[in-house]
Design a protein around this motif. Structure first.
Motif, short mmCIF file in Angstrom:
data_model
loop_
_atom_site.label_atom_id
_atom_site.label_comp_id
_atom_site.label_asym_id
_atom_site.label_seq_id
_atom_site.Cartn_x
_atom_site.Cartn_y
_atom_site.Cartn_z
N ILE A 301 0.84 -1.21 0.00
CA ILE A 301 0.00 0.00 0.00
C ILE A 301 0.87 1.25 0.00
CG2 ILE A 301 -1.67 1.35 1.34
CD1 ILE A 301 -2.84 -1.30 2.33
N GLU A 302 1.89 1.25 0.85
CA GLU A 302 2.76 2.43 0.98
C GLU A 302 3.57 2.68 -0.30
OE1 GLU A 302 4.89 1.30 4.41
OE2 GLU A 302 3.10 1.41 5.66
N MET A 303 3.98 1.62 -0.98
CA MET A 303 4.75 1.76 -2.22
C MET A 303 3.94 2.43 -3.31
SD MET A 303 6.85 -1.84 -2.43
CE MET A 303 7.30 -1.53 -4.13
N ASN A 304 2.61 2.27 -3.26
CA ASN A 304 1.75 2.82 -4.31
C ASN A 304 1.13 4.16 -3.93
OD1 ASN A 304 1.40 0.65 -6.58
ND2 ASN A 304 1.33 -0.51 -4.67
N LEU A 305 1.51 4.69 -2.77
CA LEU A 305 1.03 6.01 -2.37
C LEU A 305 1.83 7.10 -3.07
CD1 LEU A 305 0.54 5.58 1.50
CD2 LEU A 305 -1.26 5.78 -0.22
N SER A 307 4.16 10.33 -3.55
CA SER A 307 5.35 10.70 -2.77
C SER A 307 5.04 11.67 -1.64
CB SER A 307 6.41 11.31 -3.70
OG SER A 307 6.79 10.40 -4.69
N LYS A 308 4.10 12.59 -1.88
CA LYS A 308 3.79 13.61 -0.87
C LYS A 308 3.08 13.00 0.35
CE LYS A 308 -0.51 14.95 -3.21
NZ LYS A 308 -1.29 16.08 -3.79
N TRP A 309 2.55 11.79 0.21
CA TRP A 309 1.84 11.14 1.31
C TRP A 309 2.75 10.22 2.13
CZ3 TRP A 309 -3.64 9.37 -0.77
CH2 TRP A 309 -4.36 10.52 -1.12
N LYS A 310 3.98 10.05 1.68
CA LYS A 310 4.88 9.11 2.36
C LYS A 310 5.56 9.78 3.55
CE LYS A 310 5.64 6.22 -1.71
NZ LYS A 310 6.61 5.64 -2.66
N SER A 311 4.85 9.73 4.66
CA SER A 311 5.36 10.31 5.90
C SER A 311 5.16 9.31 7.03
CB SER A 311 4.63 11.62 6.23
OG SER A 311 3.26 11.37 6.48
N LYS A 312 5.78 9.61 8.17
CA LYS A 312 5.65 8.73 9.34
C LYS A 312 4.20 8.62 9.79
CE LYS A 312 7.15 6.40 12.96
NZ LYS A 312 7.76 5.06 12.86
N LEU A 313 3.47 9.74 9.74
CA LEU A 313 2.08 9.75 10.17
C LEU A 313 1.22 8.87 9.27
CD1 LEU A 313 -0.08 10.87 12.06
CD2 LEU A 313 -0.34 12.82 10.50
N VAL A 314 1.40 9.00 7.96
CA VAL A 314 0.64 8.17 7.01
C VAL A 314 1.02 6.70 7.19
CG1 VAL A 314 0.28 7.66 4.57
CG2 VAL A 314 0.38 10.04 5.35
N TRP A 315 2.31 6.45 7.43
CA TRP A 315 2.80 5.09 7.64
C TRP A 315 2.08 4.44 8.83
CZ3 TRP A 315 5.50 2.50 11.51
CH2 TRP A 315 6.19 1.33 11.12
N ILE A 316 1.95 5.18 9.93
CA ILE A 316 1.25 4.68 11.12
C ILE A 316 -0.24 4.51 10.83
CG2 ILE A 316 0.52 5.30 13.47
CD1 ILE A 316 3.24 6.60 13.87
N LEU A 317 -0.81 5.48 10.10
CA LEU A 317 -2.24 5.43 9.79
C LEU A 317 -2.59 4.21 8.94
CD1 LEU A 317 -4.98 6.85 10.00
CD2 LEU A 317 -4.39 8.11 7.91
N VAL A 318 -1.77 3.91 7.94
CA VAL A 318 -2.02 2.75 7.06
C VAL A 318 -2.03 1.46 7.87
CG1 VAL A 318 -0.98 1.32 5.25
CG2 VAL A 318 -1.14 3.79 4.94
N ARG A 319 -1.05 1.28 8.73
CA ARG A 319 -0.97 0.07 9.53
C ARG A 319 -2.08 -0.02 10.58
NH1 ARG A 319 3.63 0.15 7.09
NH2 ARG A 319 5.08 -1.60 7.16
N THR A 320 -2.45 1.12 11.12
CA THR A 320 -3.55 1.13 12.10
C THR A 320 -4.87 0.75 11.43
OG1 THR A 320 -2.43 2.84 13.40
CG2 THR A 320 -4.78 2.52 13.81
N LEU A 321 -5.15 1.35 10.28
CA LEU A 321 -6.39 1.05 9.56
C LEU A 321 -6.42 -0.40 9.09
CD1 LEU A 321 -6.88 4.30 7.44
CD2 LEU A 321 -8.12 3.60 9.49
#
Length: 400
Positions: A301-305, A307-321
């Motif tokens: 999921i993160e690889m296909n996001l 570039s502007k969305w690739k942050s620590k916060l988004v990383w945590i959000l993806v795994r949490t969801l």
């Protein structure tokens, strides 16, 4: 079979012993606890079918290895599918792989909740209140397990968990030893059992297939091994040891509880010390492995996001969801037996039996020939389709 594996140069990589160790950990999972139930559904003679499933999936593992050996650049199962059928093949296989990777952790949540309800029935009844909504019993424990797992989902370096998950062999030994202890100290080994029950055969076969659904890991193990020409020996040793364990637990559980054995043999255990050792051991490893198992989906999921969305916060959000979504699925469909049956009948049969055969026939252009090997592979494919159809029907029917 061994003579068809090219003797590749010895480069830096995992040793033979370490590859065997990793293979055993990949193949030995929660299926171990379901084998007594599978045996109870179809009777003693179905142990022969467990052996047939082991031989079949070991053979398809070797076919997959031969496909990998045709091109050293191939590292994953999807690479094999791409070589055989191009981009469409890669997409098809990836969908099945990610679906299995998603549903297995969901099954872990259901299993954890089932056993926690047994261990702490009073806490389950008490539950908690969310805005006036009372949540108790199995849903309460499902969400509780999700909260316990959540911090592990935020770890960037999963090597911290991988060291703990390497205790798979130890936990298997502890579980088998404790089951023997329970049998001697509490239950005995005198429960009556049937010789054969054809009505329960589809369920048993789909659960047996679930036990041998580790083929997506084999390409990774093969590509990381130093002496690749010995990988077929790794498969033989791994399948032999795991099959012995599966048969041993199946026989012990069936002798102890007979037709009354539940979908997880731990649910038949009492609350005495010996039984608690089995239950706690079976609970600990899956809770640690959850983040490791589901991480490929999060990474994809993160690889296909953008570039502007690739942050620590988004990383945590993806795994949490991702974790929240599996908790929701476990709450909506909290049936361990049906879930493992469906995963075994549809996903494991497809990934571990059908696709290795199809890719092998295509890559080596054997579909244009007709000899003994093609006849054997064709027979395996027919058997796989039959198991898949019957197992899917049986898993769905149990919930009607």
């Amino acid at each position: 079979m061994a003579d068809q594996l090219m003797d590749l140069p010895h480069t830096t990589g995992a040793s033979f012993a370490k590859t065997c160790f990793n293979g055993f950990n990949a193949l030995s999972g929660i299926g171990l606890l379901t084998t007594p139930y599978a045996l109870s559904k179809s009777g003693w003679l179905s142990l022969g079918l467990l052996l047939v499933m082991a031989i079949t999936t070991c053979y398809t593992g070797i076919l997959l290895t031969k496909c990998l050996n045709t091109n050293r650049s191939m590292k994953t199962y999807s690479d094999v599918a791409f070589r055989a059928f191009g981009r469409k093949g890669r997409i098809f296989v990836s969908i099945f792989l990610y679906l299995e990777v998603y549903l297995v952790p969901t099954g872990l949540l259901i299993m954890e909740a089932d056993n926690l309800v047994k261990l702490f029935p009073h806490l389950g009844v008490k539950g908690v209140n969310f805005g006036g909504l009372h949540v108790a019993g199995k849903p309460f424990f499902t969400m509780l397990v999700g909260l316990i797992i959540l911090p592990s989902m935020w770890l960037k370096d999963l090597r911290l968990l991988s060291y703990i998950s390497l205790c798979g062999i130890l936990s298997t030994i502890v579980i088998i030893s404790a089951i023997v202890w329970v049998g001697i100290d509490e239950v005995g080994f005198s429960a009556a059992g049937e010789i054969f029950d054809w009505k329960g055969l589809p369920t048993a076969l789909s659960l047996y297939a679930f036990c041998y659904g580790a083929h997506p890991v084999f390409p990774v193990l093969y590509s990381s091994m130093k002496q690749k020409n010995h990988f077929f020996k790794v498969l033989l040793i791994t399948f032999f040891l795991c099959t012995v364990n599966y048969m041993l637990v199946a026989i012990l559980g069936y002798l102890m509880f007979g037709k009354n054995v539940q979908s997880q043999v731990t649910l038949n255990m009492s609350t005495k010390l010996s039984s608690k050792i089995v239950i706690y051991t079976s609970l600990a490893a899956p809770m640690v492995k959850y983040a490791l198992i589901i991480s490929p989906i999060a990474d994809a999921i993160e690889m296909n996001l953008p570039s502007k969305w690739k942050s620590k916060l988004v990383w945590i959000l993806v795994r949490t969801l991702l974790l929240v979504s599996t908790v929701v699925v476990a709450l909506v469909f909290p049936y361990f037996e049906s879930l493992t049956g469906l995963v075994g009948a549809i996903l494991c049969v497809t990934i571990s039996i059908l696709l290795p055969c199809i890719c092998y026939l295509k890559i080596f252009s054997l579909y244009q020939k007709f000899d003994v090997e093609v006849l054997i592979i064709g027979s395996i494919m027919v058997m796989a389709v039959a198991v898949g159809v019957m197992g899917t029907y049986a898993s769905v029917k149990t919930r009607e």
